[in-house]
Design a protein around this motif. Structure first.
Motif, PDB file in Angstrom:
ATOM      1  N   ILE A  91       0.761  -1.086   0.017  1.00  0.00           N
ATOM      2  CA  ILE A  91       0.094  -0.085   0.174  1.00  0.00           C
ATOM      3  C   ILE A  91       0.963   1.215  -0.108  1.00  0.00           C
ATOM      4  CG2 ILE A  91      -1.710   1.338   1.274  1.00  0.00           C
ATOM      5  CD1 ILE A  91      -2.586  -1.289   2.657  1.00  0.00           C
ATOM      6  N   HIS A  92       0.914   2.136  -1.143  1.00  0.00           N
ATOM      7  CA  HIS A  92       1.785   3.089  -1.250  1.00  0.00           C
ATOM      8  C   HIS A  92       0.657   4.488  -0.964  1.00  0.00           C
ATOM      9  CE1 HIS A  92       5.535   1.563  -2.553  1.00  0.00           C
ATOM     10  NE2 HIS A  92       4.683   0.325  -3.184  1.00  0.00           N
ATOM     11  N   ILE A  93       1.021   5.152  -0.167  1.00  0.00           N
ATOM     12  CA  ILE A  93       0.506   6.516   0.099  1.00  0.00           C
ATOM     13  C   ILE A  93       1.223   7.647  -0.103  1.00  0.00           C
ATOM     14  CG2 ILE A  93      -1.127   7.451   1.729  1.00  0.00           C
ATOM     15  CD1 ILE A  93      -2.046   4.809   2.667  1.00  0.00           C
ATOM     16  N   GLY A  94       0.779   8.708  -0.887  1.00  0.00           N
ATOM     17  CA  GLY A  94       1.728   9.508  -1.317  1.00  0.00           C
ATOM     18  C   GLY A  94       1.783  10.713   0.114  1.00  0.00           C
ATOM     19  N   ASP A  95       2.451  11.687  -0.400  1.00  0.00           N
ATOM     20  CA  ASP A  95       2.374  12.992   0.412  1.00  0.00           C
ATOM     21  C   ASP A  95       1.148  13.564   0.762  1.00  0.00           C
ATOM     22  OD1 ASP A  95       5.327  12.331   0.562  1.00  0.00           O
ATOM     23  OD2 ASP A  95       5.825  13.917  -0.648  1.00  0.00           O
ATOM     24  N   ALA A 124      -3.285 -11.208  -3.611  1.00  0.00           N
ATOM     25  CA  ALA A 124      -3.397  -9.663  -3.240  1.00  0.00           C
ATOM     26  C   ALA A 124      -2.932  -9.017  -4.488  1.00  0.00           C
ATOM     27  CB  ALA A 124      -2.657  -9.393  -1.987  1.00  0.00           C
ATOM     28  N   ARG A 125      -3.229  -7.690  -4.549  1.00  0.00           N
ATOM     29  CA  ARG A 125      -2.847  -6.588  -5.499  1.00  0.00           C
ATOM     30  C   ARG A 125      -2.629  -5.479  -4.986  1.00  0.00           C
ATOM     31  NH1 ARG A 125      -7.630  -8.970  -8.497  1.00  0.00           N
ATOM     32  NH2 ARG A 125      -8.488  -6.890  -7.816  1.00  0.00           N
ATOM     33  N   PRO A 126      -1.422  -4.723  -5.190  1.00  0.00           N
ATOM     34  CA  PRO A 126      -1.227  -3.557  -4.447  1.00  0.00           C
ATOM     35  C   PRO A 126      -2.319  -2.161  -4.868  1.00  0.00           C
ATOM     36  CG  PRO A 126       0.181  -3.962  -6.172  1.00  0.00           C
ATOM     37  CD  PRO A 126      -0.786  -5.108  -6.074  1.00  0.00           C
ATOM     38  N   ILE A 127      -2.263  -1.319  -3.759  1.00  0.00           N
ATOM     39  CA  ILE A 127      -2.897  -0.244  -3.761  1.00  0.00           C
ATOM     40  C   ILE A 127      -2.041   1.018  -3.939  1.00  0.00           C
ATOM     41  CG2 ILE A 127      -4.767   1.454  -2.592  1.00  0.00           C
ATOM     42  CD1 ILE A 127      -5.919  -1.122  -1.641  1.00  0.00           C
ATOM     43  N   HIS A 128      -2.109   1.767  -4.865  1.00  0.00           N
ATOM     44  CA  HIS A 128      -1.372   3.297  -4.924  1.00  0.00           C
ATOM     45  C   HIS A 128      -2.432   4.469  -4.978  1.00  0.00           C
ATOM     46  CE1 HIS A 128       2.078   0.982  -6.351  1.00  0.00           C
ATOM     47  NE2 HIS A 128       1.340   0.154  -7.115  1.00  0.00           N
TER      48      HIS A 128
END
Length: 171
Positions: A91-95, A124-128
């Motif tokens: 799970i990639h969460i930006g600024d 599972a599949r990633p979240i951006h």
């Protein structure tokens, strides 16, 4: 032979009932419980040390995650009360992202076949999530979704498709 954890982080089907995975989830639950029982900057470290990346974040009590090891938080992320991040994939969460209360981010999914589900098989599949995104309270983000910079996700929306940069997604 690969462990179930290695399969999981490599994006392959894995068995969620595996003892090692259950122990890793238990460790994450204990870290979350320590913080949630006594929220403070000092106790926040119990959660943030699980993460792959975090910098200058605020996480309100009630936070839950599966493992934490696949959570990447940008600068200035605010996670409101009672949020859940199921991180079987990254799970990639930006600024400067704002996540409303009781929002859930799910990377894990289950087979549609009942026998395969009963066996513990998962994938599972990633979240951006881009920069400066606002996710409203109660929203759910499903596996594999990408949300572009500056997007707004409405409260209680279920994100079932990718959301473009600057888009207002009502669900």
């Amino acid at each position: 032979m690969m462990t179930e954890f290695e399969k999981m982080i490599n994006g392959e089907h894995f068995n969620s009932l595996d003892l090692d995975l259950r122990l890793k989830r238990e460790a994450a639950r204990l870290a979350c419980a320590k913080y949630n029982a006594h929220p403070s900057k000092g106790n926040l470290r119990h959660i943030t040390r699980l993460f792959a990346q975090s910098e200058l974040v605020v996480i309100e009590p009630g936070f839950q995650c599966d493992y934490g090891s696949q959570i990447y938080l940008g600068k200035g992320v605010y996670i409101n009360f009672q949020c859940v991040l199921l991180d079987s994939a990254p799970i990639h969460i930006g600024d400067q992202v704002l996540i409303g209360p009781a929002a859930h981010l799910y990377t894990v999914d289950h087979p549609r076949d009942a026998a395969a589900r009963a066996s513990g098989e998962c994938f599972a599949r990633p979240i951006h999530i881009g920069n400066r995104v606002w996710i409203g309270g109660g929203a759910k983000v499903l596996p594999g979704m990408t949300i572009g910079d500056d997007a707004i996700i409405a409260a209680n929306a279920v994100v079932t498709r990718n959301v473009a940069q600057g888009e207002r997604y009502l669900g």
